[in-house]
Scaffold this motif. Sequence first.
Motif, PDB file in Angstrom:
ATOM      1  N   MET A   9       4.612 -35.305 -23.252  1.00  0.00           N
ATOM      2  CA  MET A   9       5.220 -36.437 -22.528  1.00  0.00           C
ATOM      3  C   MET A   9       4.641 -37.638 -22.454  1.00  0.00           C
ATOM      4  N   VAL A 108       6.340 -38.709 -16.155  1.00  0.00           N
ATOM      5  CA  VAL A 108       6.049 -39.217 -17.747  1.00  0.00           C
ATOM      6  C   VAL A 108       5.375 -39.974 -17.714  1.00  0.00           C
ATOM      7  N   THR A 132      11.624 -40.031 -25.015  1.00  0.00           N
ATOM      8  CA  THR A 132      11.158 -39.690 -23.730  1.00  0.00           C
ATOM      9  C   THR A 132      12.156 -39.449 -22.706  1.00  0.00           C
ATOM     10  N   ARG A 136      12.923 -35.705 -21.071  1.00  0.00           N
ATOM     11  CA  ARG A 136      12.513 -35.740 -19.332  1.00  0.00           C
ATOM     12  C   ARG A 136      13.799 -35.102 -18.832  1.00  0.00           C
ATOM     13  N   GLN A 140      13.996 -30.944 -20.948  1.00  0.00           N
ATOM     14  CA  GLN A 140      12.664 -30.448 -20.283  1.00  0.00           C
ATOM     15  C   GLN A 140      13.228 -29.125 -19.217  1.00  0.00           C
TER      16      GLN A 140
END
Length: 895
Positions: A9, A108, A132, A136, A140
Amino acid sequence: MMMENGLSMEYGDGYMEQEEEWEREGLLDPAWEKQQKKTFTAWCNSHLRKAGTSIDNIDEDFRNGLKLMLLLEVISGETLPKPDRGKMRFHKIANVNKALDFIASKGVHLVSIGAEEIVDGNLKMTLGMIWTIILRFAIQDISVEEMTAKEGLLLWCQRKTAPYKNVNVQNFHLSFKDGLAFCALIHRHRPDLIDYSKLSKDNPLENLNTAFDVAEKYLDIPRMLDPDDLINTPKPDERAIMTYVSCYYHAFQGAQQAETAANRICKVLKVNQENERLMEEYERLASDLLEWIRRTMPWLNSRQADNSLAGVQKKLEEYRTYRRKHKPPRVEQKAKLETNFNTLQTKLRLSNRPAYLPTEGKTVADISNAWKGLELAEKAFEEWLLAETMRLERLEHLAQKFKHKADAHEDWTRGKEEMLQSQDFRQCKLNELKALKKKHEAFESDLAAHQDRVEQIAAIAQELNTLEYHDCISVNSRCQRICDQWDRLGALTQRRRTALDEAERILEKIDILHLEFAKRAAPFNNWLDGTREDLVDMFIVHTMEEIQGLIQAHDQFKATLGEADKEFNLIVNLVREVESIVKQHQIPGGLENPYTTLTANEMTRKWSDVRQLVPQRDQTLANELRKQQNNEMLRRQFAEKANIVGPWIERQMDAVTAIGMGLQGSLEDQLHRLKEYEQAVYAYKPNIEELEKIHQAVQESMIFENRYTNYTMETLRVGWEQLLTSINRNINEVENQILTRDSKGISQEQLNEFRSSFNHFDKNRTGRLSPEEFKSCLVSLGYSIGKDRQGEMDFQRILAVVDPNSTGYVHFDAFLDFMTRESTDTDTAEQVIDSFRILAADKPFILPDELRRELPPDQAEYCIQRMPPYKGPNGVPGALDYMSFSTALYGETDL
C-alpha cells in the motif's frame, strides 16, 4: 503499511521502483500503460456516473482535484472537506492534497506521490495513485477462506472456473487472454446469459467480446479492456485485468455469500452423515458379534457326551477347529468394533456433537463382558475335554482289564460245577477215593487261590460303575454271574467235602507221588496262570519314570525264572517217577492222578507259553519306552519354542505400552513406531503357528504336563491376542490425537505439554488420573481453580465433562479433548442457523427448492427428510424449520 499476502500500500516509490526495474530488464511493455489508462478511466467512470459526471482523460481531468475528491466520496460513502473553487495552481494543489490526505487516513501510505505531480498531469504518478485507490477500495476487502486481496481474488477465480473445460486460471495476465475465463465466471453465476458449450479456445476475440458485452449489458460492468489489446499484447497488464475482475467479484458477491453458507452447511451435514454411518456400522458389528457369542456359548457350556473316548476325542477336534478357524475372525471383528467406536466418539467430540450411546446391551462394556464370558467358557470347556479324555482312557483300560480277568476266571470255572456235583467217588476203590479226596483238597486250595481274582474282578466292576462307564449294564451283569457262580462253587465244594469225609473211613490208601505232584503243581500252575496274565496285561503310562518302573519290575521278574525252572523240572520229574512206578508195577489206572486235573503236558505247555511271552513283553516295553522318549522330545521342543515366544511377546507389550504413554517423540513418530511394531508382530506370526503345530502334536500324543516351561499354549494365545489388541488400540488413540491436533489447530508443543503434564501426575503409568491428580494437572497448566466453595463447584463441573460416566478416573483422550476445547473454537448451532438464514434470504423458514439449488443433491435431500415443517407466522406450503433442525444437530436428537 503492507496489505496481507504482500500487496504493497506504499504506492509511490513502490510503484515507481517496480516500473523502473521492469524497464531496466526489458520487461516493461509500453502497451501496459495504455491498457491501464483505459481500464482505470472506465473504472473511475463506473463510479463517477453515480454522481452524474465522468472523465475523458485521466491525466488531465484529475488535475484540479475536484473530480478526484468526488470519486473518493462516491466509493467511500464519506464526505471530504469542502474543495477550493479557485483556478489557480495552489487551489488545485490544495484540492489534490485533501484527496491524498483522505487516502492516507484510510491507512494507505503514499510514497513519492505528491499533489504537484498530479496537478502537472504526470500520467505515471496519476495511474499509480488510481491503482492505489482501486487496491484499497475494490480489492483489499476481498476475502476467500482467510486469504485476502490478490491471492483471495485469484483463489475465487480458480474455484469458480475449476469445472470448465480449457480454463486454468494461474495469474492475472496470460490466463485471461483467450476470454474463456471471463465467460466461465459469468456462466457460473448466470448460466442463462452465455451458452458456454458453444465457445471455443480458438476464437479469443469472439470470447472476449461476448464476455464484455454481456457484462456491460446485464451486469452493469462497463468495458474496461480492449479485446484487441489483450490478444496482441504478449503479456497483458496484470493491474488492468485485476481491476476488471474485481468488478465481477463485487457483482457476484451476494452469490458468493450464499455459496459460503452452503459450504458451511455441507460441511456440517457431511460430518453428521459420516457419524450416522459409523453408528450404523457399530450397531451392525456389535449385533453380529453378540449374536455369534450367544450362539457359541451353549456349545461351550455343554457337557454332554456319549461317555466314550472316541466321542470326546471328536469334540476335542471340533474345539481345535473352532480355535483355529472360527474364533480368529471374531477377534479381528472385536478389535475393529472398538476402533470404530473410539473413532466415532473422537469425531463426535471434535464436531461438538453429544457422545454416542449404543443401543442397550450393545455398549463396549457389554461386548467386553460377553467376550470375557466367552473366554472363561472356552477355558472351562477345554479343561473338561482334557479331564474327560483322561477319565475315559482310564475307563477303557479298566474295561479291557475286567474282560481279560473275567475271561481267565470263566475259563478256570468252566466244568467246575459239573465236577463238584459228580458222584464218581461212590464206585471208586479206596485208593481212588483217597485220590478223589486229595483232588478235592487241591481244588479247595485252588478255589481259595482264586478268591483274590474274584475280588479283583468285583473291585474293577465297582470302579467302572463309580467312573460311569458307558457299558456298565453288561459289566454288572457279567460280574453278577461270576459272583453267583462263585457262591455256588463254594456251596458245592463244601457239600462234596462232607461226602468224601464220610467215605474216607472206607478208603484210606493214598498215592504219595500223585499227592506230592498235586501239591506242587497247583501253586505252580497258579503262578503260571498269574504270570501269563501279568505278561499280557495292558498298561498305560504318561512319563519316562513310569515306563522305567515297569521295565525294572519286569527285569526283577526275569531274575526269578531260574528258580521257577528248577520247580518246573521237579514237578515234571514227579510225573516221570509215577510213570516209572506204574510201568514197573502195572497198576491199573495208576497214571491217572486222583488228586488233580493238572497234567505234565499242560504244565509244559503253560511253561512254554511263559517263556515265549517274556521276549514279547520285552518288545512291548521297549516300544512304550520309545513312545515316551518321543513324548519327552515333544515336551522339550514345545518348551524351547515357548521360552522364546513368551518373553518376546512380553517385551513387545512393554515397548507398545511405553509408546502409548506418549514419551517417545511426536505423534507421527509414535504412530510410525507403532505401525513398525504392528508389522513386526504380524511378521512374527509364523512362530506362533509353528508353536500351535507342536502343541497339536503334544495333545495328539496325550501329553498333559511339561516340566520344562511355565508357558502353556493358552497363555501364549492370550498374550498374542492382547498384544495385537494393544497395538491396534494405541494406533487408534494416536490417530485420534493427530485428528484432534489437526482439526483443532493446536500445535505439537501444546500437545507435548498436555502429554507431559498428564504423564507427570500419572505416577503409576495407568493412563488415567484420579480427580485430585487431575486437579493438580490443571493447576500445573495454568488453569485457575479456587480453594473456596465456588472453586470446588467449578472443578466438579469440569469433572462432569471429562468423566461423564462417573468412573472416578480421567483418561488422556478426555483430558486432551477438554484442553483442546479450552484452546480452540468449533462450529456452533448459531453459525449453522446464520448460514441457513443466508440461503433463505433472511426468511425464518426455507423451501425445498432453495435447498436443492444451493446444496449438493444428497445433502439437500438429507435436510428435506429431517427438517420439521415450519409452524411460525407468514409460512408458506412446504416451508421447513431450519432453526429447530440446526439446534438438533448439537443437542439431544434421534438423528
